[in-house]
Design a protein around this motif. Structure first.
Motif, PDB file in Angstrom:
ATOM      1  N   ASN A  45       0.764  -1.055  -0.147  1.00  0.00           N
ATOM      2  CA  ASN A  45       0.140   0.025  -0.437  1.00  0.00           C
ATOM      3  C   ASN A  45       0.741   1.277  -0.284  1.00  0.00           C
ATOM      4  N   GLN A  47       0.208   4.220   0.132  1.00  0.00           N
ATOM      5  CA  GLN A  47      -0.524   5.462   1.318  1.00  0.00           C
ATOM      6  C   GLN A  47       0.437   5.329   2.684  1.00  0.00           C
ATOM      7  N   GLN A  48       0.850   4.374   2.698  1.00  0.00           N
ATOM      8  CA  GLN A  48       2.128   3.849   4.203  1.00  0.00           C
ATOM      9  C   GLN A  48       2.986   4.258   3.343  1.00  0.00           C
ATOM     10  N   LEU A  49       3.562   4.668   4.277  1.00  0.00           N
ATOM     11  CA  LEU A  49       5.613   5.828   3.342  1.00  0.00           C
ATOM     12  C   LEU A  49       6.541   4.974   3.903  1.00  0.00           C
ATOM     13  N   TYR A  52       6.174   2.918   0.777  1.00  0.00           N
ATOM     14  CA  TYR A  52       6.643   3.795  -0.688  1.00  0.00           C
ATOM     15  C   TYR A  52       7.757   4.298  -0.785  1.00  0.00           C
ATOM     16  N   GLU A  53       8.447   4.880   0.483  1.00  0.00           N
ATOM     17  CA  GLU A  53       9.704   4.477   1.012  1.00  0.00           C
ATOM     18  C   GLU A  53      10.759   3.654   0.057  1.00  0.00           C
ATOM     19  N   GLU A  56      10.643   3.473  -4.036  1.00  0.00           N
ATOM     20  CA  GLU A  56      11.327   4.259  -4.519  1.00  0.00           C
ATOM     21  C   GLU A  56      12.205   3.714  -5.111  1.00  0.00           C
ATOM     22  N   ARG A  82      -0.951   7.128  -4.886  1.00  0.00           N
ATOM     23  CA  ARG A  82       0.418   7.901  -5.267  1.00  0.00           C
ATOM     24  C   ARG A  82       0.815   7.473  -6.397  1.00  0.00           C
ATOM     25  N   ARG A  85       2.598   9.777  -8.531  1.00  0.00           N
ATOM     26  CA  ARG A  85       3.788  11.007  -8.139  1.00  0.00           C
ATOM     27  C   ARG A  85       5.457  10.218  -8.148  1.00  0.00           C
TER      28      ARG A  85
END
Lengths: 310, 301
Positions: A45, A47-49, A52-53, A56, A82, A85
């Motif tokens: 997910n 949206q969980q920071l 996301y990291e 990336e 998300r 982006r």
């Protein structure tokens, strides 16, 4: 096993590497080169920071690992994903419609050639951003890799509360009943939980379109039926939980006689065909009042929808 | 005009004294100025009035057919509010548009004030470790508007938080000079301000879900609607960024003011990456808090 290097089907000759950013809730991304589409491991997910990291970093890692610098980036059309982006610094960006992507990935997985004949694809999921807009999820698409046409879809119904409706299936049942012209407040004999719900507010939300977007989602229809049969009507703790319970219920039916299926007639509209979901509910209510076994009803739903779709 | 610089020096002295003697308000000031100082009393008085909001311009776009009595009630309410705030409505414009083209009445205002010397409020001044403070409960206005418009049959009594904030602002500025940035939260809610601050400062902001002040009635509305109070409109709340060591004292001072009774610390400024706003959830995980592009559309697949 990931990273999964899927050979590109015959006819594909991409000019330069491409980064496909993937979805938002169950994200995977994909980096292509001349011969393969390399699919990443499951990210999660976005949206969980932390996720996301990690995603990336994984993207950077794949670019180094495969020595590929993508010249183009592809994303889903959903404005709030998300994943859109990501891929910062890459200027050529394009979008693919969610269910078209599902259809194309199915073709790609089976090595269907680029110039193959058009196919009919039944694309059923929870939610995907439509084209040019709207929320799709129960679609009959005709086409192939390059483009698709939407031939038929499930009759759209409101999601009162947006994501709250996905977490609380009773809302979807209320929306379906309202669409059918049934007053949910008069169903407390079969669904006692209706007595303590803010039905008047939900009705207003649906009537005024206040955070109650329409969706043709198959998943949401399953959730509404699940709520009707007492499967996690109050709330789910993960996506699909209610529908899985419905499936288990259907599987548990032991009867040997042919099951009388629920009907989903077709409606002709200017843009295409719709599968009418309204006939379902008076029948479900009559069956519940008559004491028909819920397991049989669950099976009748599955079979009826399959027959309607095909 | 040396009265203005005299005034500024006086304010500096008062602020220094306020920090030492712990007072937050000056009710009266006696000043002895000898003849050789050549101070014009009227000019000095004017200089003191310059340290706050002064003037408002006001443009009306009125739909033909709007009741004059309704217009009069609105204008009188504006006059009262301006008088209470010590602001003069000095100029304006009026347009009448044909029936059906105006939705009743639109009022557009522009305000003019003077920033006291030495005061520099800018998002670019935010530093990692600074605290994010909000002056009260989130989303009251947005929820109240939904009820007032008859959009929802809500049982509870939701009231807008519409109010003037400059009294609270003066109170806060008198409390500490370590306030880096301040902005009132309107459309887009507190979330929009957080994004503005994060982008302008090149920093990231973390807010704590368990610190967000939300009235139970507003929380109830949000739950039914599936919306987030962080995105709901406010009309009488501000967000401020203050140095960490001054944050608790500032919040205590704000709570003494009628416009800041529910003030609290809701977050902190982080090193980076620039522009990111994140929420530490009740469960302890970190979630990205993005602004929706338009209508809120479910992402769950």
């Amino acid at each position: 096993m990931a990273p999964l290097a899927l050979p590109l089907p015959p006819g594909f000759a991409p000019r330069g590497a491409l980064l496909a950013l993937g979805g938002d809730l169950k994200n995977t991304f994909c980096l292509t080169n001349a011969q393969h589409a390399v699919i990443s491991q499951y990210q999660g997910n976005l949206q969980q920071l932390a996720v996301y990291e990690a995603a990336e970093q994984a993207q950077q890692h794949y670019r180094r690992l495969y020595g590929q610098t993508p010249v183009q980036v592809v994303s889903d059309g959903h404005p709030d994903y998300r994943s859109r982006r990501m891929g910062v610094g890459l200027s050529v960006r394009s979008q693919v419609q969610h269910h078209h992507a599902h259809l194309a990935s199915c073709l790609g997985e089976h090595g269907y050639p680029l110039d193959g004949a058009p196919v009919l694809g039944i694309c059923l999921d929870g939610t995907g951003y439509g084209d040019p807009e709207g929320l799709w999820g129960g679609e009959l698409l005709y086409g192939g890799y390059a483009e698709v046409r939407r031939l038929a879809w499930l009759q759209p119904c409101a999601l009162p509360g947006g994501e709250a409706a996905i977490r609380e299936p009773w809302r979807l049942l209320v929306a379906q009943l309202l669409q059918t012209g049934i007053n949910p407040a008069e169903t407390t004999d079969i669904w006692p939980l209706m007595a303590e719900k803010p039905l008047a507010i939900i009705r207003q939300m649906v009537e005024r379109g206040l955070n109650a977007p329409l969706s043709s989602s198959a998943g949401r229809l399953f959730d509404a039926m699940a709520a009707a049969l007492g499967c996690y009507a109050e709330g789910v703790s993960y996506e699909g939980q209610a529908a899985q319970a419905l499936e288990t219920l259907a599987h548990s039916w032991q009867g040997t006689d042919p099951v009388e299926m629920y009907a989903f007639p077709q409606i002709r509209t200017k843009q295409g065909w719709q599968l009418d979901c309204r006939c379902l509910w008076p029948e479900v209510m009559a069956d519940l009042r008559a004491g028909r076994a819920k397991a049989e009803m669950a099976l009748a739903f599955h079979l009826g929808l399959a027959r309607g779709g095909l | 005009m040396h009265e203005l610089s005299l005034c500024r020096s006086l304010i500096d002295l008062l602020q220094q004294q306020a920090a030492v003697s712990q007072f937050s308000r000056v009710k009266q000031l006696w000043l002895e100025a000898g003849p050789l100082v050549a101070v014009e009393p009227e000019a000095l008085k004017f200089a003191f009035t310059a340290a706050r909001p002064l003037y408002l311009s006001c443009a009306f776009i009125i739909e033909e057919g709007m009741a004059v009595s309704q217009l009069r009630r609105i204008v009188e309410a504006m006059r009262e509010a301006a008088r209470a705030a010590g602001v003069s409505i000095i100029t304006g414009d009026t347009k009448v548009v044909p029936r059906g083209k105006g939705d009743g009445l639109f009022i557009n205002t522009s305000g003019l004030g003077v920033i006291p010397q030495g005061l520099e409020l800018a998002a670019s001044r935010c530093e990692p470790g600074d605290r994010v403070v909000v002056s009260g409960t989130l989303g009251d206005h947005g929820a109240a508007v939904l009820q007032a418009r008859g959009e929802l049959a809500l049982a509870s009594n939701l009231t807008s938080d519409c109010r003037s904030l400059h009294g609270l602002v003066q109170h806060m500025l008198a409390q500490t000079t370590e306030i880096k940035a301040m902005r009132d939260a309107t459309r887009g809610g507190v979330a929009a301000i957080l994004h503005e601050f994060a982008a302008a400062s090149g920093r990231a902001i973390r807010v704590f879900e368990d610190s967000l002040p939300v009235k139970p009635e507003v929380r109830g509305v949000c739950e039914i609607l599936g919306l987030d109070a962080l995105h709901f409109a406010n009309e009488g709340k501000l967000v401020a960024v203050v140095a960490q060591e001054r944050a608790d004292a500032l919040v205590r001072a704000m709570r003494q003011h009628e416009a800041g009774r529910d003030a609290c610390i809701i977050g902190e400024i982080l090193e980076g990456p620039a522009g990111r706003v994140q929420l530490r959830t009740l469960m302890g995980s970190e979630r990205l808090l993005d602004l929706p592009e338009g209508e809120l559309l479910p992402r769950i697949c």
